[in-house]
Design an enzyme around this catalytic site. Structure first.
Site, PDB file in Angstrom:
ATOM      1  N   ASP A 277       0.914  -1.335   0.096  1.00  0.00           N
ATOM      2  CA  ASP A 277      -0.123  -0.044  -0.262  1.00  0.00           C
ATOM      3  C   ASP A 277       0.628   0.640  -0.219  1.00  0.00           C
ATOM      4  O   ASP A 277       1.903   1.568   0.886  1.00  0.00           O
ATOM      5  CB  ASP A 277      -0.975   0.078   1.306  1.00  0.00           C
ATOM      6  N   GLU A 319       0.950  -0.725  -4.729  1.00  0.00           N
ATOM      7  CA  GLU A 319      -0.054   0.473  -5.120  1.00  0.00           C
ATOM      8  C   GLU A 319       0.371   1.581  -5.454  1.00  0.00           C
ATOM      9  O   GLU A 319       0.447   2.063  -4.469  1.00  0.00           O
ATOM     10  CB  GLU A 319      -1.244   0.110  -4.178  1.00  0.00           C
TER      11      GLU A 319
HETATM   12  C1  OTU Z   1      -4.270   3.670  -0.231  1.00  0.00           C
HETATM   13  O1  OTU Z   1      -4.356   5.273  -1.195  1.00  0.00           O
HETATM   14  C2  OTU Z   1      -5.695   2.728  -0.115  1.00  0.00           C
HETATM   15  O2  OTU Z   1      -5.736   2.371  -1.431  1.00  0.00           O
HETATM   16  C3  OTU Z   1      -6.689   3.836   0.449  1.00  0.00           C
HETATM   17  O3  OTU Z   1      -7.875   3.434   0.612  1.00  0.00           O
HETATM   18  C4  OTU Z   1      -6.096   4.347   2.032  1.00  0.00           C
HETATM   19  O4  OTU Z   1      -7.113   5.127   2.704  1.00  0.00           O
HETATM   20  C5  OTU Z   1      -4.299   4.779   1.679  1.00  0.00           C
HETATM   21  O5  OTU Z   1      -3.218   4.148   0.895  1.00  0.00           O
HETATM   22  C6  OTU Z   1      -3.723   4.910   2.480  1.00  0.00           C
HETATM   23  O6  OTU Z   1      -3.416   3.696   3.000  1.00  0.00           O
HETATM   24  O7  OTU Z   1      -3.925   8.389  -1.764  1.00  0.00           O
HETATM   25  O8  OTU Z   1      -6.924   8.157  -2.723  1.00  0.00           O
HETATM   26  O9  OTU Z   1       0.077   6.514  -4.286  1.00  0.00           O
HETATM   27  O10 OTU Z   1      -2.508   7.223  -4.012  1.00  0.00           O
HETATM   28  O11 OTU Z   1      -1.291   5.147  -1.893  1.00  0.00           O
HETATM   29  C7  OTU Z   1      -5.518   6.734  -2.787  1.00  0.00           C
HETATM   30  C8  OTU Z   1      -0.618   6.146  -3.684  1.00  0.00           C
HETATM   31  C9  OTU Z   1      -4.291   7.284  -2.101  1.00  0.00           C
HETATM   32  C10 OTU Z   1      -2.015   6.841  -2.975  1.00  0.00           C
HETATM   33  C11 OTU Z   1      -2.890   5.599  -2.856  1.00  0.00           C
HETATM   34  C12 OTU Z   1      -3.576   5.444  -1.300  1.00  0.00           C
END
Ligand code: OTU
Length: 640
Positions: A277, A319
């Site tokens: 993540d 991700e």
């Molecule tokens: C991820 O997303 C997860 O998919 C989210 O659900 C979480 O809220 C977040 O991490 C924190 O754990 O900003 O709009 O470049 O953009 O990690 C989604 C990567 C997010 C980020 C992404 C993030």
């Protein structure tokens, strides 16, 4: 190498005489593990002991690995593309919203098998802080499953069941931050200096202000700023996301080795793929946006090497919601080639699918996907239509300039359109994190609601309903053909609409991403076998796509793909090749009939009369003289 590390290496070797496979992997990947760590921490006095401890942990972990998992290690080492094959089709769900508990998930496996799923991503399931916890992305204990879902033993049993059915299990590892309730953070709050050094904290605003000069905000509305004042500490704590999600400090070698142990433990529970993540954020540097720093790739290579040596069956999925040029680096670029992640989310494709559907035009998608870097060897995309997050309209000035459009206006159009605020819009979504000055926003909403199914059902409009169903299938058809592992987001296979009650939950109210995270509606799912229902139309349509993919080698993630001009800017075209096989996809982005000259099919030596497996649309194509006639939202796969 420091002498103590060399001694440790020799000792590990001596102890593992009984496991030649581990030893040869250690020999083979040792420098891939050591070099990035030396680059990051070589001058840190804590490093020697940390590295020695890490090697020990790897040896122990490999030694304790279950015989069934070792068999998988072996199988996947001799089948390095196991994850990238055309047979892979994924499904993504919150365990609780899908089936209550992990045991419940085991009982629902027949449903996934019927759909043809071979890869299951269960959203964060490790013990989180009490709500609000960002849907589990605020982990309080990496060594335990969220109690309401079950135990580590349940997870182990689930992994075993899945393996028995040919399904691999993907689980999130939230690397960038822990909950402020994690034992490390609690120790820090209690005055433990060593644990305090796991996080990035500051006595006053001097440094936070310096960083914030160039730091974008991820959640400007729901969690403004990137730092949070913690009274108990009397310090500012770096918290990129919500204030209860504290960013770890990876410049501390202890943090790296602690998270490497988390990876080793999950591997031994039987997790096949780790979804890493928010990886772009792992390293911070003043004067930058603190994303995609070169050190992130050192960290990923090292972490990957840890797994490769101790548990080679495990795949890594990044991700990273970043620009195409940055995105591809997570699949291993330059000297990291083949040494980072197997998979990365193709958020560019996802945003362009919805953009093309709203505009009914192919040029932007054709241009942007056509200029995207090809995936490096040994890696592939994850393709998807919807996920649990918002849709960010990551469309740049350069992208739109090439097709004579304006980026700001297009993004504004998309956020208006999908909020249902544009004349003729079929969508029932909502704006997420609107920017006050530009009016632009990201978008929330389920696929069915964004594609018009919700509005059509409310209006009792049968024609509009059929169009909505066709839109959902069209987007999946392009995502399934694009190459890479396609993921079906829970509920899209039966057209689940936005959760009407999402604001009832006190901790979700501020975050409208919860509108597209409804609970599974098992009564609706029963209707998948009832002809004439929305559920049956989507279910059968997706099953046709799964079958078409499995029969089409050119969808292998390692193939090459090239969008092409079809002579009709309302029809998207893509040509893929792999191992001498070809796939041509044509997709009508509009609710009107569209014509394409049939020479485009002949040109690639493809035949118009392919068997049903390659006709995932379910409708026959009409031929009118020299032209193919595509019905509204009709798509065709031509394979040879
Ligand atoms: C991820 O997303 C997860 O998919 C989210 O659900 C979480 O809220 C977040 O991490 C924190 O754990 O900003 O709009 O470049 O953009 O990690 C989604 C990567 C997010 C980020 C992404 C993030």
């Amino acid at each position: 190498m420091r002498p103590e590390v060399r001694a440790e290496f020799a000792e590990v070797r001596a102890r593992l005489d009984g496991d030649p496979a581990f030893l040869s992997r250690l020999e083979r990947f040792f420098t891939e593990l050591r070099d990035p760590l030396v680059a990051l921490y070589g001058s840190d006095p804590r490093f020697g002991a940390q590295f020695a401890g890490l090697l020990q942990a790897m040896a122990r972990s490999a030694g304790e690995r279950d015989p069934d998992l070792r068999r998988l290690d072996h199988e996947r080492e001799i089948t390095p593309d196991w994850l990238l094959r055309e047979q892979t089709v994924g499904y993504v769900a919150y365990a609780d919203r899908f089936a209550g508990t992990l045991r419940g998930v085991r009982e629902r496996l027949p449903y996934l098998r019927e759909l043809g799923v071979s890869y299951l991503h269960l959203m964060p399931l490790l013990a989180a802080r009490p709500e609000p916890n960002d849907g589990g992305y605020a982990v309080a204990d990496y060594g335990a499953v969220e109690p309401a879902l079950g135990t580590m033993d349940d997870l182990r049993a689930l992994a075993r069941d899945l393996h028995g059915q040919g399904i691999s299990l993907c689980v999130d590892v939230v690397l960038n931050h822990t909950a402020r309730e994690h034992a490390w953070a609690r120790a820090a709050l209690g005055g433990d200096e060593r644990r305090l050094a796991y996080y990035r904290t500051f006595p006053d605003r001097t440094e936070p202000d310096e960083y914030e000069r160039t730091l974008p905000e991820v959640f400007p509305d729901i969690a403004p700023g990137s730092f949070t004042w913690v009274r108990e500490l009397g310090r500012w704590v770096w918290a990129t996301f919500n204030d209860y999600q504290w960013d770890l400090d990876y410049s501390n070698p202890e943090v790296f080795t602690a998270m490497a142990r988390v990876v080793l433990d999950l591997a031994n529970v039987g997790v096949d793929v780790l979804r890493l993540d928010a990886v772009p954020f792992l390293w911070k540097r003043k004067g930058t946006d603190c994303q995609n720093q070169p050190e992130v790739h050192e960290l990923l290579q090292a972490l990957r090497s840890v797994a490769r040596i101790a548990a080679p069956a495990v795949g890594f999925k990044a991700e990273a919601i970043v620009s195409p040029a940055q995105l591809v680096t997570y699949l291993g670029a330059g000297r990291h080639e083949g040494k980072e992640c197997d998979l990365a989310y193709n958020n560019v494709l996802m945003a362009l699918l919805w953009s093309s559907l709203a505009s009914g035009r192919a040029p932007l998608m054709t241009h942007v996907l056509g200029s995207m870097p090809q995936v490096p060897p040994g890696a592939g995309w994850v393709t998807y239509v919807r996920c649990h997050d918002d849709i960010g309209w990551a469309i740049t000035e350069e992208d739109t300039a090439a097709v004579g459009e304006d980026a700001h206006l297009h993004r504004l159009f998309l956020s208006d359109f999908y909020a249902g605020d544009f004349p003729g819009s079929f969508a029932r979504g909502a704006r997420f994190e609107q920017d006050a000055s530009s009016g632009e926003a990201r978008t929330s909403g389920t696929a069915a609601s964004l594609a018009g199914i919700e509005a059509a059902l409310d209006a009792g409009d049968e024609v509009a309903l059929q169009l909505g169903i066709r839109r959902v299938l069209l987007l999946h058809a392009v995502a399934f053909a694009h190459g890479g592992v396609p993921l079906i987001y829970m509920g899209d296979e039966i057209g689940l609409r936005n959760d009407r009650a999402w604001t009832d939950h006190p901790h979700h109210r501020a975050d409208n991403r919860w509108m597209h995270r409804p609970s599974m509606d098992w009564r609706a799912a029963e209707r998948r076998h009832l002809p004439g229902t929305v559920e049956a139309a989507l279910w059968e349509g997706l099953r046709r796509l799964v079958a078409a993919r499995r029969a089409t080698r050119a969808t292998h993630a390692q193939g090459a793909g090239q969008p092409l001009w079809t002579g009709n800017d309302r029809v998207y075209g893509l040509l893929r090749t792999f191992a001498g096989e070809r796939l041509l996809v044509l997709a009508n982005l509009t609710a009107d009939d569209q014509r394409v000259h049939k020479s485009i099919v002949d040109e690639f030596g493809l035949l118009l009369d392919r068997p049903a497996a390659a006709r995932p649309d379910g409708r026959d194509l009409r031929l009118d003289g020299e032209h193919l006639i595509f019905a509204p939202y009709q798509f065709a796969w031509f394979a040879a």
